[in-house]
Design a protein around this motif. Structure first.
Motif, PDB file in Angstrom:
ATOM      1  N   UNK A 123       0.820  -1.204   0.000  1.00  0.00           N
ATOM      2  CA  UNK A 123       0.000   0.000   0.000  1.00  0.00           C
ATOM      3  C   UNK A 123       0.860   1.262   0.000  1.00  0.00           C
ATOM      4  N   UNK A 124       1.951   1.242   0.744  1.00  0.00           N
ATOM      5  CA  UNK A 124       2.818   2.419   0.798  1.00  0.00           C
ATOM      6  C   UNK A 124       3.400   2.733  -0.578  1.00  0.00           C
ATOM      7  N   UNK A 125       3.816   1.706  -1.302  1.00  0.00           N
ATOM      8  CA  UNK A 125       4.386   1.941  -2.628  1.00  0.00           C
ATOM      9  C   UNK A 125       3.325   2.424  -3.610  1.00  0.00           C
ATOM     10  N   UNK A 126       2.146   1.822  -3.532  1.00  0.00           N
ATOM     11  CA  UNK A 126       1.057   2.240  -4.417  1.00  0.00           C
ATOM     12  C   UNK A 126       0.714   3.709  -4.174  1.00  0.00           C
ATOM     13  N   UNK A 127       0.593   4.086  -2.920  1.00  0.00           N
ATOM     14  CA  UNK A 127       0.229   5.463  -2.596  1.00  0.00           C
ATOM     15  C   UNK A 127       1.340   6.439  -2.966  1.00  0.00           C
ATOM     16  N   UNK A 128       2.580   6.037  -2.755  1.00  0.00           N
ATOM     17  CA  UNK A 128       3.692   6.910  -3.107  1.00  0.00           C
ATOM     18  C   UNK A 128       3.723   7.189  -4.604  1.00  0.00           C
ATOM     19  N   UNK A 129       3.242   6.241  -5.388  1.00  0.00           N
ATOM     20  CA  UNK A 129       3.209   6.400  -6.849  1.00  0.00           C
ATOM     21  C   UNK A 129       1.933   7.065  -7.340  1.00  0.00           C
ATOM     22  N   UNK A 130       1.016   7.382  -6.427  1.00  0.00           N
ATOM     23  CA  UNK A 130      -0.216   8.060  -6.815  1.00  0.00           C
ATOM     24  C   UNK A 130      -1.391   7.147  -7.087  1.00  0.00           C
TER      25      UNK A 130
END
Length: 232
Positions: A123-130
């Motif tokens: 989730x952190x990576x997905x959110x960091x990428x928008x």
């Protein structure tokens, strides 16, 4: 002629090109959705750790390419018939299945270890990428799903209506979870063939053409859940 001026979206749809459980290809799904009255569809084929047609033994680049085969077929037809088509995917992690929106091949190619990540890091990576994530059918019970306790932490939304549920209590529990955790709800047909596309749409009072626009509208409360879509 459309019966109303609403903007209709399908947020949970599979194609035979990339989801082993689907029975209709992307091109025919796009045509059927356009005829049903959709303005936009998001192809959310199964991917890593899920019921995907991609070969886990292939190079990661080939797996990513294969994931979007159904999307590309739907997109090509959509451009001809006036249907917007966006890409997403559905992932599986020890029971929970997550619908991921707003990201593309570049994100996946840059994260070849994505299938091995724990939920929090995913989730952190997905959110960091928008990107955005909605928990697909969190309370579904089926032979192919391990028993698990849904965890709403870090999610952007909860799928509170799924067109493929045979037990209405699954959706009711999802609605309660969303309310308890102050999360917006999404709806999806979970379509695997053209007969499924009418059960579970979202209606907006204005056009929303990107994942960011869709989730901004959902967070504002402008997304209406349509349990049964009638041809428009």
């Amino acid at each position: 002629m459309k019966k109303d001026t609403g903007f209709y979206i399908q947020m949970h749809l599979h194609t035979a090109e990339a989801s082993r459980c689907a029975r209709v290809g992307g091109a025919d799904m796009a045509r059927a959705c356009k005829e049903a009255g959709y303005d936009l569809i998001i192809v959310t084929d199964h991917f890593f750790n899920a019921n995907t047609t991609t070969n886990p033994g292939d190079p990661w680049e080939k797996q990513v390419e294969d994931l979007f085969a159904g999307y590309r077929a739907a997109k090509a037809v959509g451009e001809k018939i006036g249907l917007r088509v966006l890409k997403g995917w559905e992932t599986f992690t020890d029971g929970p299945e997550y619908l991921t929106y707003g990201l593309d091949e570049e994100f996946l190619l840059q994260n070849p270890d994505i299938a091995r990540l724990p939920k929090e890091e995913y989730l952190a990576r997905v959110h960091a990428a928008g990107g955005f994530v909605s928990h697909a059918h969190p309370f579904r019970r089926a032979s192919y799903l391990p028993i698990f306790t849904p965890d709403p932490r870090g999610l952007d939304a909860v799928e509170v209506f799924n067109g493929r549920h045979m037990d209405p209590s699954f959706d009711e529990q999802a609605r309660k979870m969303a309310r308890r955790n102050h999360l917006p709800g999404t709806a999806g047909a979970d379509a695997h063939n053209t007969l499924h596309i009418y059960d579970g749409a979202m209606r907006f009072p204005y056009p929303v053409c990107t994942a960011e626009e869709i989730f901004r509208a959902i967070q504002k409360g402008d997304g209406e859940i349509v349990r049964e879509l009638h041809p428009r």
